[in-house]
Design a protein around this motif. Sequence first.
Motif, PDB file in Angstrom:
ATOM      1  N   GLY A   1       0.694  -1.378   0.146  1.00 31.99           N
ATOM      2  CA  GLY A   1      -0.108   0.009  -0.068  1.00 31.99           C
ATOM      3  C   GLY A   1       0.831   1.324  -0.007  1.00 31.99           C
ATOM      4  O   GLY A   1       0.219   2.232   0.003  1.00 31.99           O
ATOM      5  N   ARG A   2       2.074   1.125   0.251  1.00 34.64           N
ATOM      6  CA  ARG A   2       2.973   2.182   0.025  1.00 34.64           C
ATOM      7  C   ARG A   2       3.406   2.880  -1.291  1.00 34.64           C
ATOM      8  O   ARG A   2       3.573   1.957  -2.149  1.00 34.64           O
ATOM      9  CB  ARG A   2       4.247   2.215   1.027  1.00 34.64           C
ATOM     10  CG  ARG A   2       4.135   2.117   2.321  1.00 34.64           C
ATOM     11  CD  ARG A   2       5.171   1.391   3.215  1.00 34.64           C
ATOM     12  NE  ARG A   2       4.824   1.212   4.499  1.00 34.64           N
ATOM     13  CZ  ARG A   2       4.007   0.215   5.112  1.00 34.64           C
ATOM     14  NH1 ARG A   2       3.436  -0.473   4.115  1.00 34.64           N
ATOM     15  NH2 ARG A   2       3.811   0.253   6.267  1.00 34.64           N
ATOM     16  N   SER A   3       3.560   4.005  -1.442  1.00 35.32           N
ATOM     17  CA  SER A   3       4.238   4.463  -2.755  1.00 35.32           C
ATOM     18  C   SER A   3       5.660   4.461  -2.654  1.00 35.32           C
ATOM     19  O   SER A   3       6.262   4.858  -1.603  1.00 35.32           O
ATOM     20  CB  SER A   3       3.483   5.939  -3.258  1.00 35.32           C
ATOM     21  OG  SER A   3       1.986   5.718  -3.240  1.00 35.32           O
ATOM     22  N   PRO A   4       6.480   4.663  -3.722  1.00 27.68           N
ATOM     23  CA  PRO A   4       7.868   4.927  -3.516  1.00 27.68           C
ATOM     24  C   PRO A   4       8.009   6.199  -3.149  1.00 27.68           C
ATOM     25  O   PRO A   4       7.582   7.341  -3.510  1.00 27.68           O
ATOM     26  CB  PRO A   4       8.375   4.522  -5.014  1.00 27.68           C
ATOM     27  CG  PRO A   4       7.218   4.025  -5.985  1.00 27.68           C
ATOM     28  CD  PRO A   4       5.888   4.342  -5.051  1.00 27.68           C
ATOM     29  N   GLU A   5       9.505   6.361  -2.777  1.00 28.94           N
ATOM     30  CA  GLU A   5      10.011   7.495  -2.459  1.00 28.94           C
ATOM     31  C   GLU A   5      10.054   8.551  -3.516  1.00 28.94           C
ATOM     32  O   GLU A   5      10.370   8.075  -5.020  1.00 28.94           O
ATOM     33  CB  GLU A   5      11.347   7.632  -1.428  1.00 28.94           C
ATOM     34  CG  GLU A   5      11.259   6.887  -0.323  1.00 28.94           C
ATOM     35  CD  GLU A   5      10.669   7.773   0.791  1.00 28.94           C
ATOM     36  OE1 GLU A   5       9.458   7.868   0.891  1.00 28.94           O
ATOM     37  OE2 GLU A   5      11.487   8.669   1.410  1.00 28.94           O
ATOM     38  N   THR A   6       9.967  10.050  -3.448  1.00 30.00           N
ATOM     39  CA  THR A   6      10.062  10.649  -4.565  1.00 30.00           C
ATOM     40  C   THR A   6      11.339  11.624  -4.880  1.00 30.00           C
ATOM     41  O   THR A   6      11.433  12.574  -5.607  1.00 30.00           O
ATOM     42  CB  THR A   6       8.766  11.663  -5.007  1.00 30.00           C
ATOM     43  OG1 THR A   6       8.807  12.293  -3.678  1.00 30.00           O
ATOM     44  CG2 THR A   6       7.565  10.929  -5.182  1.00 30.00           C
ATOM     45  N   VAL A   7      12.347  11.256  -4.009  1.00 34.07           N
ATOM     46  CA  VAL A   7      13.607  11.822  -3.991  1.00 34.07           C
ATOM     47  C   VAL A   7      14.579  10.914  -3.351  1.00 34.07           C
ATOM     48  O   VAL A   7      14.321   9.875  -2.958  1.00 34.07           O
ATOM     49  CB  VAL A   7      13.749  13.081  -2.749  1.00 34.07           C
ATOM     50  CG1 VAL A   7      12.774  14.107  -3.094  1.00 34.07           C
ATOM     51  CG2 VAL A   7      13.405  12.486  -1.274  1.00 34.07           C
ATOM     52  N   GLN A   8      15.687  10.939  -4.151  1.00 32.67           N
ATOM     53  CA  GLN A   8      16.828  10.179  -3.970  1.00 32.67           C
ATOM     54  C   GLN A   8      17.211   9.897  -2.424  1.00 32.67           C
ATOM     55  O   GLN A   8      17.232  11.258  -1.620  1.00 32.67           O
ATOM     56  CB  GLN A   8      18.041  10.781  -4.625  1.00 32.67           C
ATOM     57  CG  GLN A   8      18.175  10.263  -6.126  1.00 32.67           C
ATOM     58  CD  GLN A   8      18.762   9.061  -6.646  1.00 32.67           C
ATOM     59  OE1 GLN A   8      18.196   8.309  -7.173  1.00 32.67           O
ATOM     60  NE2 GLN A   8      20.014   8.832  -5.989  1.00 32.67           N
TER      61      GLN A   8
END
Length: 404
Positions: A231-238
């Motif tokens: 249910g989690r979305s990926p991180e959007t920063v390195q």
Amino acid sequence: MGTRTNWSGNYTYDANKLAEPATLDELVEMVTSARAVKALGSRHSFNGIADSPGSQVSLAGLIEPPRLGDGTVTVSAATRYGELGQALIAEGRALHNLASLPHISVAGAVATATHGSGLRLGNLSSAVRALSILKADGELVDLDAGHPDFAGAVVGLGALGIVTELTLATEHSFDVWQTVFANLDWPTVTERFTEIMGAAYSVSLFTDWSEDGVQQVWVKSRDGAVTELFGRSPETVQRHPVGDNPGDFSTVQLGIPGPWNERLPHFRLEFTPSNGEEIQSEYLLPLDAAPAAIEAVRAVADRFRYLLLVCEIRTIAADHLWLSTAYERDSVALHFTWVRDQAAVEAALPALEAALAPFDPRPHWGKVSVMRPKHPRLGDFRALAERWDPRGLFRNAWLDRVLG
Ligand SMILES: Cc1cc2nc3c(=O)[nH]c(=O)nc-3n(C[C@H](O)[C@H](O)[C@H](O)COP(=O)(O)OP(=O)(O)OC[C@H]3O[C@@H](n4cnc5c(N)ncnc54)[C@H](O)[C@@H]3O)c2cc1C
């Protein structure tokens, strides 16, 4: 006591000099006339494994371009995985996996059973198909998988001789999509461990052992970006696994595809990997013990958490190499990156090692541990090393402690 240190600066070599032969003949002359000598790779081990009561020898001056064979590549011992990856990419070829950093030498990594992560991926030593070893008497011996000493010699701790070149298995080049997910709670991690670690080709968990659970899940996929995890979305920063270190030092994430050699390591060749000033410890345990072992570490983590920079949890497939830390068992690896305080780390390790003891831990050969290794083939390896090196040319204090 010398003044040269390993990469992280936590270990000062006793060896009185570092020889850098420019030809194979010079290397042979050096080995046959030495009282004690040991090969030094890229200095990334954290203990005295590469030290010598005599001199050390670097093979960096003997590096030749990699030679492709039929599904293989033959490389000079001191070649770093970073340069090897670039050479393979140019030919459309790949290795099956890489460690967290591309800065290490092939011979040094293979000698200690260095590994990445992947439920079905063996360690880097498991890719070895042949190797050439210069013995104490000056004989250069070629070993392939058909040789009776091969399985004992590959993870050799530098104890049999000086490896001059290695032949590794290759496959067609492939792309990898890397994404990072934040915050998995402990019940999810322990109850669904194999599912999480099998979510893609290679998966790593980073934690500080706090009650929150795992802070980062690094997912490296060969089949397109993984876009959802419980249910989690990926991180959007390195992200960087250690503290406030810049995300740019990490290999590209954000689901952007790239060649295997630029995604399978965590750290980029052109930057300092990990933290720099640090000490590492790591223990490999049976894969099916992972949930209980994680609980056991959680129960004692307050005793050493103040020394931790980060901890990484990975998986490694079983192999048949005698001193492989994944010898004949699928494994989970619990890795600890500590602050660079040797005395404090060594004082903390007994509590950690006692917690892991019920799970038959095998310490990483290149990292710091205080337990006596109880590896199943250690006795056989001792006999092999004595046969290959009867005058103890390649012995050092670390080997004396480990082999007895
Ligand atoms: C920042 C960092 C990240 C790391 N990440 C990982 C990781 O992801 N996975 C993992 O498993 N480990 C990891 N390690 C540990 C590292 O991979 C091992 O310690 C590895 O052995 C280092 O290789 P090296 O070339 O520096 O060898 P060295 O440390 O120089 O030597 C290690 C051993 O190899 C032997 N050796 C080297 N060259 C030869 C040769 N030509 N012939 C015979 N013996 C030789 C030496 O004698 C010694 O016994 C990491 C270490 C650091 C510093």
